[in-house]
Design a protein around this motif. Structure first.
Motif, PDB file in Angstrom:
ATOM      1  N   GLY B 207       0.832  -1.203   0.000  1.00  0.00           N
ATOM      2  CA  GLY B 207       0.000   0.000   0.000  1.00  0.00           C
ATOM      3  C   GLY B 207       0.865   1.251   0.000  1.00  0.00           C
ATOM      4  N   LEU B 208       1.863   1.241   0.862  1.00  0.00           N
ATOM      5  CA  LEU B 208       2.756   2.395   0.920  1.00  0.00           C
ATOM      6  C   LEU B 208       3.403   2.629  -0.434  1.00  0.00           C
ATOM      7  CD1 LEU B 208       4.690   2.060   4.330  1.00  0.00           C
ATOM      8  CD2 LEU B 208       2.680   3.433   3.783  1.00  0.00           C
ATOM      9  N   VAL B 209       3.936   1.541  -0.992  1.00  0.00           N
ATOM     10  CA  VAL B 209       4.623   1.643  -2.280  1.00  0.00           C
ATOM     11  C   VAL B 209       3.682   2.219  -3.337  1.00  0.00           C
ATOM     12  CG1 VAL B 209       5.646   0.310  -4.164  1.00  0.00           C
ATOM     13  CG2 VAL B 209       6.233  -0.216  -1.777  1.00  0.00           C
ATOM     14  N   GLN B 210       2.487   1.687  -3.342  1.00  0.00           N
ATOM     15  CA  GLN B 210       1.516   2.139  -4.323  1.00  0.00           C
ATOM     16  C   GLN B 210       1.229   3.634  -4.217  1.00  0.00           C
ATOM     17  OE1 GLN B 210      -2.367   0.027  -4.381  1.00  0.00           O
ATOM     18  NE2 GLN B 210      -1.224  -1.559  -5.465  1.00  0.00           N
ATOM     19  N   MET B 211       1.276   4.110  -2.989  1.00  0.00           N
ATOM     20  CA  MET B 211       1.020   5.528  -2.775  1.00  0.00           C
ATOM     21  C   MET B 211       2.289   6.356  -2.962  1.00  0.00           C
ATOM     22  SD  MET B 211      -2.196   5.603  -2.100  1.00  0.00           S
ATOM     23  CE  MET B 211      -2.561   4.102  -2.970  1.00  0.00           C
ATOM     24  N   GLY B 212       3.377   5.655  -3.247  1.00  0.00           N
ATOM     25  CA  GLY B 212       4.632   6.358  -3.435  1.00  0.00           C
ATOM     26  C   GLY B 212       5.273   6.787  -2.128  1.00  0.00           C
ATOM     27  N   LEU B 213       4.905   6.074  -1.069  1.00  0.00           N
ATOM     28  CA  LEU B 213       5.449   6.401   0.249  1.00  0.00           C
ATOM     29  C   LEU B 213       6.606   5.461   0.584  1.00  0.00           C
ATOM     30  CD1 LEU B 213       3.483   8.540   0.711  1.00  0.00           C
ATOM     31  CD2 LEU B 213       2.155   7.027   2.173  1.00  0.00           C
ATOM     32  N   PRO B 214       7.572   5.926   1.341  1.00  0.00           N
ATOM     33  CA  PRO B 214       8.715   5.072   1.702  1.00  0.00           C
ATOM     34  C   PRO B 214       8.316   4.022   2.733  1.00  0.00           C
ATOM     35  CG  PRO B 214       8.875   7.165   2.839  1.00  0.00           C
ATOM     36  CD  PRO B 214       7.714   7.282   1.901  1.00  0.00           C
ATOM     37  N   VAL B 215       8.897   2.853   2.601  1.00  0.00           N
ATOM     38  CA  VAL B 215       8.653   1.778   3.563  1.00  0.00           C
ATOM     39  C   VAL B 215       9.780   1.802   4.589  1.00  0.00           C
ATOM     40  CG1 VAL B 215       8.478  -0.703   3.879  1.00  0.00           C
ATOM     41  CG2 VAL B 215       7.490   0.366   1.855  1.00  0.00           C
ATOM     42  N   ASP B 216       9.400   1.863   5.836  1.00  0.00           N
ATOM     43  CA  ASP B 216      10.411   2.047   6.874  1.00  0.00           C
ATOM     44  C   ASP B 216      10.106   1.157   8.078  1.00  0.00           C
ATOM     45  OD1 ASP B 216      12.051   2.936   8.915  1.00  0.00           O
ATOM     46  OD2 ASP B 216      11.929   5.026   8.246  1.00  0.00           O
ATOM     47  N   ARG B 217      11.092   0.397   8.496  1.00  0.00           N
ATOM     48  CA  ARG B 217      10.900  -0.510   9.637  1.00  0.00           C
ATOM     49  C   ARG B 217      10.439   0.206  10.905  1.00  0.00           C
ATOM     50  NH1 ARG B 217      10.300  -4.385  10.489  1.00  0.00           N
ATOM     51  NH2 ARG B 217      10.241  -6.065   8.972  1.00  0.00           N
ATOM     52  N   THR B 218      10.882   1.413  11.080  1.00  0.00           N
ATOM     53  CA  THR B 218      10.521   2.120  12.312  1.00  0.00           C
ATOM     54  C   THR B 218       9.044   2.491  12.349  1.00  0.00           C
ATOM     55  OG1 THR B 218      11.040   4.294  11.368  1.00  0.00           O
ATOM     56  CG2 THR B 218      12.830   3.101  12.467  1.00  0.00           C
ATOM     57  N   LEU B 219       8.371   2.252  11.243  1.00  0.00           N
ATOM     58  CA  LEU B 219       6.938   2.550  11.208  1.00  0.00           C
ATOM     59  C   LEU B 219       6.094   1.345  11.588  1.00  0.00           C
ATOM     60  CD1 LEU B 219       6.776   4.564   7.856  1.00  0.00           C
ATOM     61  CD2 LEU B 219       6.400   5.474  10.138  1.00  0.00           C
ATOM     62  N   MET B 220       6.788   0.215  11.811  1.00  0.00           N
ATOM     63  CA  MET B 220       6.031  -1.017  12.038  1.00  0.00           C
ATOM     64  C   MET B 220       6.293  -1.582  13.433  1.00  0.00           C
ATOM     65  SD  MET B 220       7.075  -2.815   8.457  1.00  0.00           S
ATOM     66  CE  MET B 220       7.645  -1.773   7.104  1.00  0.00           C
ATOM     67  N   HIS B 221       5.248  -2.205  13.946  1.00  0.00           N
ATOM     68  CA  HIS B 221       5.352  -2.790  15.270  1.00  0.00           C
ATOM     69  C   HIS B 221       4.607  -4.111  15.287  1.00  0.00           C
ATOM     70  CE1 HIS B 221       5.647  -2.753  19.708  1.00  0.00           C
ATOM     71  NE2 HIS B 221       4.461  -3.355  19.641  1.00  0.00           N
TER      72      HIS B 221
END
Lengths: 334, 334
Positions: B207-221
């Motif tokens: 989803g992030l990729v599709q929106m052109g947003l960066p994927v970042d481990r610190t955003l996940m829990h």
DNA sequence: CTGTTAGCGCCTTCAC
DNA sequence: GTGAAGGCGCTAACAG
């Protein structure tokens, strides 16, 4: 096909009869024969066909769990799921299976409760989540089939019940509130078609009397066991009686609904208003503030129900009524 | 004893066979004979013995519902109960009963999954709430017994599955948040032993990729599907990434936990932080604010699973995988 | 169209 | 101690 007792007999070089006796632990079998049979059965991975056995033994080792129309009640699972665990687990220990069915199912098929059960050769039935006004309950009670009802004090020759001592439970709540200094205590009840509602109301009234407090209709509200119902209850009660300092609810879900509503109305809990729930559902611990409540021993309810049907089936004990003592769990809302 | 086919035969003055055929709707029975038999059966209130029939037909019309240790999971019922409804209701329509058992039960008896089912002569099995690492699942998949697994994409000759399109679901959530203007979106997942967690994580990332947003481990829990787990997730995420303006949760319960925690921390939802859940449990509608979430069609999941086992049993269709489309339900947290 | 015969897989007298 | 025979209630060829 899977392997039968005949295969075992052949492989062990004995008769079918001997295999049956050996495997079922009869004493009149030679020790070496028994061992031989056991070994062969083991090797062949023999599993006696439960259906065939049921037919000849005239017992299925199966208990029906009759739940009133599963679909209608949207919140019953908070209470029922754990009870089901207890039931299932104890029944499994006792060698019984649990088969699920609902009143609608039987009704759809246009057969009576008893026919439904007899056709399946159920050994017994546990009934849960049925309202007082459900026509099925009378059939259950009158039926010659062993049964146990949960949360409904019905008793007969072959029918017992298991429930929490709801009167005592709410009294516990009232006393606790009283001890905390509250003198004007409201009560939000569930719908009156539930037997537990009657008891909880009585507990509330008797509790007040015991504490020397006046019983007043304006302090009571009848809701529907739902979350928003609890919120509405709180709001209306508070409107009618602004002097209220505490409310006891007949269920945790309603209490949590009340908690939410209180927050929306800017009413501080427990400072301005104390709240006590009933049930101790999983959520209670995690509300804000954590909910003070009356714990029902749900797992135990299920287990006791299981034990009672089985005991009744085996005629080891007459069906009777079990009243489980609830306990006060003090958390943050009082 | 209850009345048998023999009684009917005698009373109707025909043979047992004729009764059987007449009642089972065979065409080769004289019309008057059929009526006569039907009448007598009716009058005698005859109910064919399901056990006897099972024995000779070699089918019990019974489906097992295998749930992993019921006891361990304290919150599974939020999801599972409705699925069970769907399953039960559809199965009833199709003429099947549902019998409940858990992995522990079978394990206690020291028999393999297949033995357990064969002994009871179950016609099929539906598996639910089992983790990826449960040893039983392999047995289920390999078994010649018809089965359907819920929320685990397992497939074989006799095993199909039903699950929500979790990838799509979380993408829906991400897109929705994106549309609301959010560019830094966190994700609180369930434990990784659940297959759905993997999919939901993938949905988040894609989803992030599709929106052109960066994927970042610190955003996940990674949490545990529990209420407090969701709260902790939110808190830790926010601590690591104070720039977060939205969080998607892998379950409603966790989202509600997050909601609570946000309130405790004085974080305004949805103004300062937007929240999206997953499941659409009954509670979602009543949180404050009401939870925006991705709805799983739980009732339908159960019904489809029921249909699939039965179709597989009857060899009407090969078991396959069904992916149900979830839908976005916009409420107050976004 | 209907009845007779033969099991399904297991348990249980009753002889030996 | 062990086997032979009968039957639980029902369905399914096979004749008639």
């Amino acid at each position: 096909m899977s392997i039968t007792i005949r295969d075992v007999a052949k492989a062990a070089g004995v008769s079918i009869t001997t295999v049956s006796r050996a495997l079922n632990g009869y004493s009149d079998v030679g020790e070496k024969t028994r061992r031989k049979v056991a070994l062969v059965a083991q090797e062949l991975n023999y599993r006696p066909n439960a259906v065939a056995r049921s037919l000849v033994m005239n017992e299925t080792k199966t208990i029906g769990l009759l739940v009133s129309e599963l679909t209608r009640d949207r919140v019953g699972h908070f209470f029922m799921f754990r009870v089901m665990h207890g039931m299932h687990d104890r029944l499994a220990e006792l060698g019984y299976d649990l088969i699920l069915f609902s009143t609608t199912t039987a009704r759809q098929r246009l057969v009576s409760y008893l026919d439904f059960c007899m056709q399946r050769r159920l050994d017994g039935v546990i009934v849960m989540g049925i309202r007082l006004d459900d026509p099925y309950i009378q059939e259950v009670v009158d039926s010659p089939l062993s049964s146990v009802v949960i949360d409904l004090p019905l008793q007969s020759e072959r029918c017992g019940y298991v429930m929490t001592d709801n009167v005592y439970g709410v009294k516990l709540a009232v006393r606790h509130l009283f001890d905390r200094g509250h003198r004007t205590i409201g009560f939000v009840n569930g719908y009156s078609q539930a037997a537990v509602s009657r008891d909880r109301l009585r507990g509330y009234e008797e509790g007040l009397v015991q504490m020397g407090l006046p019983v007043d209709r304006t302090l009571m509200h009848e809701a529907d066991f739902s979350l928003p119902g609890g919120g509405d209850g709180l709001q209306q009660l508070l409107q009618a009686r602004p002097d209220l300092t505490a409310i006891a609810f007949a269920s945790d879900l309603m209490a949590i609904g009340g908690l939410q509503r209180a927050r929306e109305l800017g009413i501080a809990v427990p400072e301005r208003l104390a709240i006590v729930g009933f049930d101790d559902i999983e959520l209670a611990e995690f509300s804000t503030p954590p909910l003070t409540t009356i714990r029902q021993k749900r797992l135990e309810m299920g287990m006791r129900a299981a034990e009672m049907v089985v005991a009744t089936i085996k005629n080891q004990a007459a069906p009777h009524g079990i009243l489980l003592a609830p306990e006060l769990v003090v958390r943050g809302t009082t």
